[in-house]
Write an enzyme that holds these catalytic residues in place. Structure first.
Site, mmCIF file in Angstrom:
data_model
loop_
_atom_site.group_PDB
_atom_site.id
_atom_site.type_symbol
_atom_site.label_atom_id
_atom_site.label_comp_id
_atom_site.label_asym_id
_atom_site.label_seq_id
_atom_site.Cartn_x
_atom_site.Cartn_y
_atom_site.Cartn_z
ATOM 1 N N GLY A 157 0.841 -1.197 0.000
ATOM 2 C CA GLY A 157 0.000 0.000 0.000
ATOM 3 C C GLY A 157 0.872 1.242 0.000
ATOM 4 N N PRO A 186 -11.227 -8.067 -15.501
ATOM 5 C CG PRO A 186 -10.343 -8.292 -17.640
ATOM 6 C CD PRO A 186 -9.974 -7.926 -16.262
ATOM 7 C CG HIS A 193 -1.458 -3.047 9.635
ATOM 8 N ND1 HIS A 193 -1.658 -1.784 9.155
ATOM 9 C CD2 HIS A 193 -1.169 -3.794 8.538
ATOM 10 C CE1 HIS A 193 -1.486 -1.737 7.851
ATOM 11 N NE2 HIS A 193 -1.182 -2.971 7.444
ATOM 12 C CB ILE A 194 -0.008 -9.073 12.070
ATOM 13 C CG1 ILE A 194 -1.377 -9.613 12.530
ATOM 14 C CG2 ILE A 194 0.690 -8.336 13.201
ATOM 15 C CD1 ILE A 194 -1.306 -10.695 13.577
HETATM 16 C C1 GLV Z 1 0.679 -3.550 4.480
HETATM 17 O O1 GLV Z 1 -0.333 -3.110 4.942
HETATM 18 C C2 GLV Z 1 1.193 -3.182 3.214
HETATM 19 O O2 GLV Z 1 0.641 -2.283 2.556
HETATM 20 O O3 GLV Z 1 2.201 -3.767 2.806
#
Ligand code: GLV
Ligand code: GLV
Length: 327
Positions: free
Chosen positions: A81, A184, A292-293
């Protein structure tokens, strides 16, 4: 002429050992405290850097780029991200952006499946009951959850991670997948190996027994799951977010939970992170929150840090990044 590389955190062992050994012609400056680099330190240490290897907790905006200076060639984030990066500012300055695409697909999909099953089978309540001595005689009616057999699963963001989630959940007997995403239908059906239907958001919300959020956080997806969206879902829905907390309007989620509008919820991401322990979100027995793991396996985190190193070294040399954000 030597280059300066700023690394904002200690990396997994293998990659850290490479940093400790050093790279030809590169001076490495690294934040090694066991916490995210404070903003003021970041601004200070970035000065004169040719490359920055950062994390998703480090905001990369105009202020930071200005503090770094015009020689900066590359920002390499150890994440897939990049909503913490102001891409337009990098583009305006011709600074390359590297991400760790591809390598965390499997680990993150595992975590998503883990949360789906944990939420659906009331894992938190079961574990708490055992610890608190509330485990009575076996009961035909106690702690009953729901199963995936013959259910409809909605996937929002059917990219690499979304497809990997669908493949896993298919093994649990899901009848049908519905999705929102840009790929698609033919292509994803082949990859998942089962029926997939592209539907509008309204139908996805109304028809899904399980909803998995697997999309990126962008201006378009910010707060996309608000109270209104939760109100459209089935009362029994299993809602799981392993993408970014900001995709969910958390106050709307809390209100929906308070009013009993949701079956169960599994989150790996929240706003803010870390989530304060007095957050109302933690008071609902049918809501499981992980810290967040999603990509948190030794294998995956090592692969991510190795890619982040390759990206930043390529960028410093002025070469094409092996994993650019826009590939
Ligand atoms: C984790 O959330 C990432 O975006 O790698
Ligand atoms: C996940 O790893 C992705 O690249 O989408």
């Amino acid at each position: 002429l030597r280059s300066k590389l700023l690394v904002t955190r200690t990396l997994p062992q293998l990659s850290q050992a490479r940093l400790d050994k050093g790279f030809e012609g590169v001076d490495i400056v690294q934040w090694k405290e066991d916490c995210a680099i404070p903003r003021q330190e970041f601004l200070k240490l970035a000065k004169g850097a040719d490359g920055i290897l950062c994390l998703l907790t480090d905001k990369i905006d105009a202020e930071l780029l200005d503090a770094a200076g015009p020689q900066l060639k590359v920002v390499s984030t150890m994440s897939v991200g990049y909503d913490h990066v102001t891409v337009s500012e990098l583009e305006a300055r011709k600074i390359a952006l590297g991400i760790t695409s591809g390598v965390l697909t499997e680990a993150t999909a595992d975590t998503t499946a883990l949360l789906v099953l944990s939420a659906a089978r009331r894992l938190r309540e079961g574990v708490d009951a055992v610890i608190q001595g509330k485990w009575g005689a076996w009961s035909p009616t106690w702690l009953l959850g729901s199963q995936l057999t013959d259910k409809t699963v909605g996937i929002v963001g059917l990219g690499r991670i979304g497809v990997a989630v669908a493949k896993r959940l298919k093994a649990f007997g899901v009848k049908k997948f519905v999705y929102q995403g840009t790929r698609p239908k033919k292509e994803v059906e082949k990859e998942v190996g089962g029926e997939i239907e592209f539907v509008d958001m309204d139908r996805l919300l109304k028809e899904s027994d399980v909803i998995c959020v697997c999309c990126a956080l962008t201006d378009k997806t910010k707060n996309m799951f608000d109270y209104e969206a939760f109100s459209k879902m089935k009362d029994s829905v299993v809602f799981v977010n392993t993408a970014r907390g900001g995709i969910v309007d958390q106050d709307g989620l809390i209100r929906a939970l308070r009013e009993g509008k949701l079956g169960s919820v599994g989150l790996d991401v929240t706003v803010p992170e870390p989530l304060p322990t007095d957050s109302e979100l933690l008071t609902f027995p049918n809501c499981i929150v992980l810290p967040h793991i999603g990509s948190g396996t030794l294998e995956t985190r090592t692969a991510m840090s190795e890619i982040a190193i390759e990206n930043v070294l390529s960028g410093i040399k002025g070469e094409r990044l092996p994993h650019p954000h826009d590939a």
